[in-house]
Design a protein around this motif. Sequence first.
Motif, PDB file in Angstrom:
ATOM      1  N   SER A 195       0.829  -1.202   0.000  1.00  0.00           N
ATOM      2  CA  SER A 195       0.000   0.000   0.000  1.00  0.00           C
ATOM      3  C   SER A 195       0.866   1.256   0.000  1.00  0.00           C
ATOM      4  CB  SER A 195      -0.914  -0.010   1.224  1.00  0.00           C
ATOM      5  OG  SER A 195      -1.651   1.180   1.305  1.00  0.00           O
ATOM      6  N   ARG A 196       1.908   1.245   0.814  1.00  0.00           N
ATOM      7  CA  ARG A 196       2.812   2.415   0.843  1.00  0.00           C
ATOM      8  C   ARG A 196       3.532   2.581  -0.478  1.00  0.00           C
ATOM      9  NH1 ARG A 196       5.461   1.361   6.834  1.00  0.00           N
ATOM     10  NH2 ARG A 196       3.567   1.881   8.061  1.00  0.00           N
ATOM     11  N   SER A 197       3.895   1.459  -1.075  1.00  0.00           N
ATOM     12  CA  SER A 197       4.551   1.530  -2.376  1.00  0.00           C
ATOM     13  C   SER A 197       3.618   2.105  -3.428  1.00  0.00           C
ATOM     14  CB  SER A 197       5.033   0.137  -2.794  1.00  0.00           C
ATOM     15  OG  SER A 197       5.609   0.174  -4.077  1.00  0.00           O
ATOM     16  N   ALA A 198       2.336   1.707  -3.360  1.00  0.00           N
ATOM     17  CA  ALA A 198       1.364   2.261  -4.302  1.00  0.00           C
ATOM     18  C   ALA A 198       1.186   3.754  -4.089  1.00  0.00           C
ATOM     19  CB  ALA A 198       0.023   1.542  -4.148  1.00  0.00           C
ATOM     20  N   LEU A 199       1.210   4.191  -2.817  1.00  0.00           N
ATOM     21  CA  LEU A 199       1.091   5.616  -2.519  1.00  0.00           C
ATOM     22  C   LEU A 199       2.277   6.385  -3.090  1.00  0.00           C
ATOM     23  CD1 LEU A 199      -0.443   7.851  -0.960  1.00  0.00           C
ATOM     24  CD2 LEU A 199       1.012   7.344   0.987  1.00  0.00           C
ATOM     25  N   LEU A 200       3.487   5.819  -2.951  1.00  0.00           N
ATOM     26  CA  LEU A 200       4.681   6.475  -3.489  1.00  0.00           C
ATOM     27  C   LEU A 200       4.628   6.560  -5.005  1.00  0.00           C
ATOM     28  CD1 LEU A 200       7.483   7.690  -2.972  1.00  0.00           C
ATOM     29  CD2 LEU A 200       8.431   5.378  -3.072  1.00  0.00           C
ATOM     30  N   ARG A 201       4.180   5.468  -5.642  1.00  0.00           N
ATOM     31  CA  ARG A 201       4.079   5.479  -7.102  1.00  0.00           C
ATOM     32  C   ARG A 201       3.054   6.511  -7.558  1.00  0.00           C
ATOM     33  NH1 ARG A 201       4.051  -0.112  -6.483  1.00  0.00           N
ATOM     34  NH2 ARG A 201       1.800  -0.138  -6.914  1.00  0.00           N
ATOM     35  N   GLY A 202       2.001   6.690  -6.769  1.00  0.00           N
ATOM     36  CA  GLY A 202       0.981   7.661  -7.154  1.00  0.00           C
ATOM     37  C   GLY A 202       1.513   9.081  -7.169  1.00  0.00           C
ATOM     38  N   TRP A 203       2.470   9.401  -6.278  1.00  0.00           N
ATOM     39  CA  TRP A 203       3.025  10.752  -6.226  1.00  0.00           C
ATOM     40  C   TRP A 203       4.359  10.866  -6.942  1.00  0.00           C
ATOM     41  CZ3 TRP A 203      -0.072  14.458  -4.953  1.00  0.00           C
ATOM     42  CH2 TRP A 203      -1.124  14.224  -4.055  1.00  0.00           C
ATOM     43  N   LEU A 204       4.767   9.833  -7.665  1.00  0.00           N
ATOM     44  CA  LEU A 204       6.061   9.850  -8.328  1.00  0.00           C
ATOM     45  C   LEU A 204       6.206  10.985  -9.349  1.00  0.00           C
ATOM     46  CD1 LEU A 204       8.805   8.525  -8.595  1.00  0.00           C
ATOM     47  CD2 LEU A 204       7.838   6.968 -10.310  1.00  0.00           C
ATOM     48  N   PRO A 205       5.205  11.263 -10.204  1.00  0.00           N
ATOM     49  CA  PRO A 205       5.371  12.384 -11.149  1.00  0.00           C
ATOM     50  C   PRO A 205       5.609  13.718 -10.449  1.00  0.00           C
ATOM     51  CG  PRO A 205       3.525  11.003 -11.795  1.00  0.00           C
ATOM     52  CD  PRO A 205       3.931  10.540 -10.438  1.00  0.00           C
ATOM     53  N   GLU A 206       4.895  13.947  -9.337  1.00  0.00           N
ATOM     54  CA  GLU A 206       5.075  15.210  -8.641  1.00  0.00           C
ATOM     55  C   GLU A 206       6.444  15.276  -7.966  1.00  0.00           C
ATOM     56  OE1 GLU A 206       2.366  13.349  -8.502  1.00  0.00           O
ATOM     57  OE2 GLU A 206       1.120  14.706  -9.718  1.00  0.00           O
ATOM     58  N   ILE A 207       6.921  14.140  -7.450  1.00  0.00           N
ATOM     59  CA  ILE A 207       8.249  14.117  -6.840  1.00  0.00           C
ATOM     60  C   ILE A 207       9.318  14.406  -7.886  1.00  0.00           C
ATOM     61  CG2 ILE A 207       9.935  12.637  -5.685  1.00  0.00           C
ATOM     62  CD1 ILE A 207       7.604  11.209  -4.334  1.00  0.00           C
ATOM     63  N   LEU A 208       9.139  13.791  -9.073  1.00  0.00           N
ATOM     64  CA  LEU A 208      10.096  14.062 -10.150  1.00  0.00           C
ATOM     65  C   LEU A 208      10.052  15.530 -10.586  1.00  0.00           C
ATOM     66  CD1 LEU A 208       9.647  10.851 -12.344  1.00  0.00           C
ATOM     67  CD2 LEU A 208      11.490  11.390 -10.733  1.00  0.00           C
ATOM     68  N   ALA A 209       8.839  16.090 -10.594  1.00  0.00           N
ATOM     69  CA  ALA A 209       8.720  17.515 -10.933  1.00  0.00           C
ATOM     70  C   ALA A 209       9.455  18.372  -9.906  1.00  0.00           C
ATOM     71  CB  ALA A 209       7.256  17.920 -11.021  1.00  0.00           C
ATOM     72  N   LEU A 262      12.034  17.443  -8.117  1.00  0.00           N
ATOM     73  CA  LEU A 262      13.465  17.268  -8.361  1.00  0.00           C
ATOM     74  C   LEU A 262      13.911  18.095  -9.562  1.00  0.00           C
ATOM     75  CD1 LEU A 262      13.902  13.430  -7.734  1.00  0.00           C
ATOM     76  CD2 LEU A 262      14.561  15.327  -6.239  1.00  0.00           C
ATOM     77  N   GLY A 263      13.062  18.150 -10.589  1.00  0.00           N
ATOM     78  CA  GLY A 263      13.383  18.988 -11.745  1.00  0.00           C
ATOM     79  C   GLY A 263      13.463  20.451 -11.369  1.00  0.00           C
ATOM     80  N   GLY A 264      12.540  20.899 -10.517  1.00  0.00           N
ATOM     81  CA  GLY A 264      12.594  22.280 -10.058  1.00  0.00           C
ATOM     82  C   GLY A 264      13.855  22.567  -9.263  1.00  0.00           C
ATOM     83  N   LEU A 265      14.269  21.598  -8.442  1.00  0.00           N
ATOM     84  CA  LEU A 265      15.504  21.767  -7.676  1.00  0.00           C
ATOM     85  C   LEU A 265      16.711  21.869  -8.601  1.00  0.00           C
ATOM     86  CD1 LEU A 265      17.000  21.834  -4.980  1.00  0.00           C
ATOM     87  CD2 LEU A 265      17.024  19.325  -5.013  1.00  0.00           C
ATOM     88  N   LEU A 266      16.737  21.025  -9.650  1.00  0.00           N
ATOM     89  CA  LEU A 266      17.834  21.097 -10.617  1.00  0.00           C
ATOM     90  C   LEU A 266      17.845  22.432 -11.350  1.00  0.00           C
ATOM     91  CD1 LEU A 266      17.711  17.481 -12.136  1.00  0.00           C
ATOM     92  CD2 LEU A 266      19.326  18.396 -10.462  1.00  0.00           C
ATOM     93  N   CYS A 267      16.674  22.945 -11.683  1.00  0.00           N
ATOM     94  CA  CYS A 267      16.598  24.266 -12.329  1.00  0.00           C
ATOM     95  C   CYS A 267      17.117  25.353 -11.397  1.00  0.00           C
ATOM     96  CB  CYS A 267      15.158  24.572 -12.743  1.00  0.00           C
ATOM     97  SG  CYS A 267      14.552  23.601 -14.130  1.00  0.00           S
ATOM     98  N   LEU A 268      16.777  25.246 -10.116  1.00  0.00           N
ATOM     99  CA  LEU A 268      17.248  26.243  -9.152  1.00  0.00           C
ATOM    100  C   LEU A 268      18.759  26.183  -9.025  1.00  0.00           C
ATOM    101  CD1 LEU A 268      16.363  28.393  -7.094  1.00  0.00           C
ATOM    102  CD2 LEU A 268      16.307  26.581  -5.365  1.00  0.00           C
ATOM    103  N   VAL A 279      10.711  25.317  -1.840  1.00  0.00           N
ATOM    104  CA  VAL A 279      10.743  24.687  -0.516  1.00  0.00           C
ATOM    105  C   VAL A 279       9.322  24.475   0.009  1.00  0.00           C
ATOM    106  CG1 VAL A 279      11.457  25.005   1.880  1.00  0.00           C
ATOM    107  CG2 VAL A 279      13.040  25.556   0.021  1.00  0.00           C
ATOM    108  N   LEU A 280       8.483  25.502  -0.111  1.00  0.00           N
ATOM    109  CA  LEU A 280       7.105  25.383   0.375  1.00  0.00           C
ATOM    110  C   LEU A 280       6.312  24.373  -0.433  1.00  0.00           C
ATOM    111  CD1 LEU A 280       6.205  29.114   1.148  1.00  0.00           C
ATOM    112  CD2 LEU A 280       6.968  27.328   2.723  1.00  0.00           C
ATOM    113  N   THR A 281       6.611  24.275  -1.730  1.00  0.00           N
ATOM    114  CA  THR A 281       5.925  23.269  -2.558  1.00  0.00           C
ATOM    115  C   THR A 281       6.277  21.864  -2.099  1.00  0.00           C
ATOM    116  OG1 THR A 281       5.920  24.771  -4.451  1.00  0.00           O
ATOM    117  CG2 THR A 281       5.597  22.442  -4.904  1.00  0.00           C
ATOM    118  N   ALA A 282       7.553  21.642  -1.793  1.00  0.00           N
ATOM    119  CA  ALA A 282       7.954  20.332  -1.282  1.00  0.00           C
ATOM    120  C   ALA A 282       7.237  20.022   0.028  1.00  0.00           C
ATOM    121  CB  ALA A 282       9.466  20.286  -1.103  1.00  0.00           C
ATOM    122  N   LEU A 283       7.120  21.043   0.884  1.00  0.00           N
ATOM    123  CA  LEU A 283       6.407  20.852   2.141  1.00  0.00           C
ATOM    124  C   LEU A 283       4.930  20.569   1.895  1.00  0.00           C
ATOM    125  CD1 LEU A 283       6.323  20.975   5.239  1.00  0.00           C
ATOM    126  CD2 LEU A 283       5.998  23.461   5.040  1.00  0.00           C
TER     127      LEU A 283
END
Length: 681
Positions: free
Chosen positions: A60-74, A76-82, A586-590
Amino acid sequence: MVSRPILPATQSSWLDCSSRETYRPSAPSEPENKNGAKLGLCEVSEDDTTSKPDSETQKSRSALLRGWLPEILAQLGGLLCLIAIFLLLWHADNRPPEALYLGVTLNTVLAFLTSLAKVAFLVPIAEGLAQLKWIWFSSPLGRSTKPRPLVDFQVFDDAMRGGIGGMRLLFGFKGMLASFGALIMLSGLFTSTLTQQAITYQVEKALSLQANDTATVDRATTFSTYDGNVLALTPYDTLREQRAIFDGIFTPSTERVPEVRANCSSGDCTWPAYGSLAVCSGVANLSAINNPGLHSSLRNATEKRLRLLLQTSNITAGSAGYGNFYMAINEVFPVIIGLLDRPTGAFNQSVTELMVSDSFIAYTEEMVSTSSDSDALDDMMAKVKYLELAFWWCTKSYVTEVTQGQSVTTEVSVLSRAKEGMNNTLNVAWDHSFYPCYSAGRCNETYGGTEMVLEKPAETAEQVDFTVHLWTSLTASMLIASTMLDSLLLDRTRGVVASNGGGSAKAFAFSLLGDFLTTELPPPEKRLADVQTVMSNAARSMTNLVRQGTTRMFRSEAVVQGRVYTSQAFVKIRWEWMGMLTTQLVLTALFLALTAAATYMSRVQVIKSSSLATLCALDEDTRRDLGGLGDGVECLEKMAKKMLVRVERSAGLEDIGQSDASGPIARLGTSPQERSQSRTW
């Protein structure tokens, strides 16, 4: 229906679109609320909960993580841009602006990376608000909550697009977390503008690398026109020297003779401290020196000059035909400048060794009789005061700077000292060998290439010798003496009654007695200060001639090279303006972490903005009560404001993928009991 325990934390599936049947619980788990209907809460037995293995919790936790994976990658992309933005700005800070490929500027690259970073934090915000929409309508685990207006679905959907929708969600307050996300999204309106403020362009002076840019200033490291046999004078060298003296002494005491003007091709140049030969000056009050022999010598020389001046003035006045004019003046101010044939001791030994001219000036502070008889002269001489006027060789250090075409040279230090003592003097009045060799044309045999070496100023690190050729200096001393030798008589308003000499006495008379047409004496301290200024201007004017004229033999070190600066634009990064984008990420990550936590705690599937989930969530009865689009969207929205709904959980299903057509499913709508009650729309 038998009451069973609430779904455990591992159960996250509550919406099943595979079933075509509508679940209708026989009785509500809680009393009905007439403010809004609800569906019965479906529960599962405790046996089902305890029978779940630990692997299901991890799944179940793995499914929850997979569900938010696109946003987590986004994120990380924002962090790389910064990081890329900070590296780019750090590289460009305090450097000239560079045009990248195809003329792309730093601002363009910053705008592009900022846009990517903005998308990176807007995607998690939008999806998070979409997920909070489902949580808003769901009941907390273990208890029910009041139904929500169906129009809140539209409010959340509008907020996902930002702008006015975000304002509606923020001021409509659909929970602290949703308001937090809406605030972050609305702040994105200012991201690009504020980030661009981080780049500023300041115009500063920078060292020019152009080969044709030049910065030069003249100086003298030697004073000599000796070519090994004779003095190689160019035409009118003596006139230039005398003109330099007159230019200096006839400069008003309220002004200053400018230094040598530097040559600067760009209009902005600097030079390091450099040394040069110079002429220094000084004034001493001989009347205050306790030296009876000196006073007697000065009295004799002054009395002879004064007697001669009075006699020649009477003769000249009578022969010129204006004797009545002269005879009408009974009292005058005498001013006499003569040469000193020996040192007075008023200056130290190092200065005396380098003197090129030493004169005295005799004057009175009150008018005396024009009679030339002995009694009148005795009365006149009792009122005479004496000053010493000296010029000598020295070395000075200068700092020159040209700013916007204006050249400014500042004296840093002065040194008057010869490296080694000499048996000869540089003053023609003290040298008894000069006139005999001068008249006979044999000075090359007498002096030849004899030079005096002066110590360089301490502020300069350059290894340069400063020399004065003895023969050339004595010739210059002779020209200075003939120019300084002068005497005159002034009337009550400082007009010249008679004169006899080179003409320099008038300049000193104005300093001692006041300007033309005045009748009052200046204060004593001002008189001395004005005479010193006249001498300083004369010395500076002669120094300029020495530094620029032909009286200095050309040497490579005679021209000092400086640094040429040109106005260039430099990138200045104001890092505080990057705080907006950094804070947003930072606030978006939070916000994303809190939304994921709220999803997990609410046992809600990660559905986010799925339109398919929305299509199958609303039950048929609620859709029928809501009506269609026949009366328009505005009518539909009014109905949605009055209709209160909530989400019910599925029961007996471990995962959405395991649901079947006959199993119960969750619906968004009102219960049959509430629908059966009388309701007014």
